[in-house]
Design an enzyme around this catalytic site. Structure first.
Site, PDB file in Angstrom:
ATOM      1  N   GLN A 196      -5.688  -2.029  -6.618  1.00  0.00           N
ATOM      2  CA  GLN A 196      -6.235  -1.091  -5.647  1.00  0.00           C
ATOM      3  C   GLN A 196      -6.912   0.073  -6.365  1.00  0.00           C
ATOM      4  OE1 GLN A 196      -3.776   1.816  -3.156  1.00  0.00           O
ATOM      5  NE2 GLN A 196      -4.293   0.285  -1.618  1.00  0.00           N
ATOM      6  N   ASP A 207       0.819  -1.217   0.000  1.00  0.00           N
ATOM      7  CA  ASP A 207       0.000   0.000   0.000  1.00  0.00           C
ATOM      8  C   ASP A 207       0.852   1.266   0.000  1.00  0.00           C
ATOM      9  OD1 ASP A 207      -2.524   1.357   0.115  1.00  0.00           O
ATOM     10  OD2 ASP A 207      -2.247   1.685   2.253  1.00  0.00           O
ATOM     11  N   SER A 231      -7.034   5.338  -0.035  1.00  0.00           N
ATOM     12  CA  SER A 231      -7.318   4.003  -0.563  1.00  0.00           C
ATOM     13  C   SER A 231      -8.775   3.648  -0.312  1.00  0.00           C
ATOM     14  CB  SER A 231      -6.408   2.963   0.104  1.00  0.00           C
ATOM     15  OG  SER A 231      -5.047   3.273  -0.097  1.00  0.00           O
TER      16      SER A 231
END
Length: 288
Positions: free
Chosen positions: A281, A207, A231
């Site tokens: 993502q 991430d 996110s």
């Protein structure tokens, strides 16, 4: 002094407070919200702690529902959805101050021989990580002395990150740039021999840079930001065993950005070019 790698292992070592319920630390940081990779990594630890340990995780799907508050513990509640002959499924809810901030579903698979194998190779020939400057060195080369906040961040960073392509600093440099980025990464110190720790550490790292690919055609990655980003969801598929304290290549691209959202996907390879993990993502982008 505790090393950043040791601190990461401690961060991922959750406290079990009841059957299927775990508590994770959330360090007091200057960030406005808890880092999403931390929550995803801790949630995966909680899921893995409720299995018998002989089935590695092969996939996870997660949603970031609310921003977490730094310095406030996070409670992870695990639902044992399925224990089958080959697959185990767990659902994890992360709760902070009575509010759900994150959901994760993880699936674990009993290892079995492959009937066949194939993979997509890395898209291009890339330099070896040792030939590239560290992120901190690249920032210092451009900025000179780093702001104190950045120096503190560099000292606490659990991963060594080395960008394959030179960082762009001028808005003219990013114009018409392809929405892709590649970085070499590894933990800055040994993480021990527990495979679950390495899987969760890489989940943490996944991430850190993925949404860079969305921003590259729009603005320099470092310096003042014109967009607030967060996110929204995160998915990973784990293909082969690995160690997160050995170099891995994170090749990232953004196929689309529209409607205030940007999609990014990444492939993680080892130094031999074997595909280890696939990641997707979506992030929210709003002008500040």
């Amino acid at each position: 002094m505790t090393s950043p790698a040791d601190s990461l292992v401690v961060l991922l070592d959750l406290e079990q407070i009841e059957v299927n319920i775990f508590r994770g630390r959330s360090p007091q940081e200057s960030l406005q919200r808890v880092f999403g990779g931390q929550v995803a990594g801790q949630a995966l630890v909680a899921a893995g702690r409720t299995t018998d340990g002989d089935r590695p995780v092969h996939s996870l799907h997660a949603y970031f529902l609310r921003p977490g508050r730094p310095g406030v513990p996070i409670v992870y509640q695990v639902e044992r959805v399925r224990d089958g002959r080959s697959f185990t499924t767990r659902r994890v809810t992360a709760v902070q101050q009575g509010r759900t901030i994150f959901n994760l579903t993880a699936s674990f698979h009993r290892p079995e021989p492959a009937a066949f194998e194939h993979q997509v190779p890395p898209a291009r020939e890339l330099p070896e990580p040792e030939s590239l400057p560290t992120l901190a060195d690249e920032l210092r080369a451009h900025l000179g002395e780093l702001p104190e906040q950045w120096e503190r961040m560099a000292r606490r960073q659990p991963f060594d990150i080395r960008y394959v392509d030179r960082l762009r600093w001028d808005p003219d440099e990013v114009r018409d740039a392809e929405p892709r980025s590649a970085v070499w990464m590894r933990a800055v110190g040994p993480l021990g021999d527990d495979p679950l720790v390495h899987t969760c550490a890489l989940t943490y790292a996944s991430d850190m840079t993925l949404l860079d690919a969305v921003r590259i055609p729009v603005e320099p990655l470092w310096g003042p930001r014109g967009f607030d980003m967060a996110s929204l969801d995160h998915a990973m598929w784990f293909h082969r065993p690995f160690r997160a304290d050995e170099w891995f290549l994170y090749d990232q691209e953004s196929p689309v950005a529209t409607g205030g959202r940007g999609l990014a996907r990444g492939r993680i390879y080892d130094r031999r070019g074997r595909l280890l993990v696939s990641v997707v993502q979506e992030g929210l982008f709003r002008a500040v």
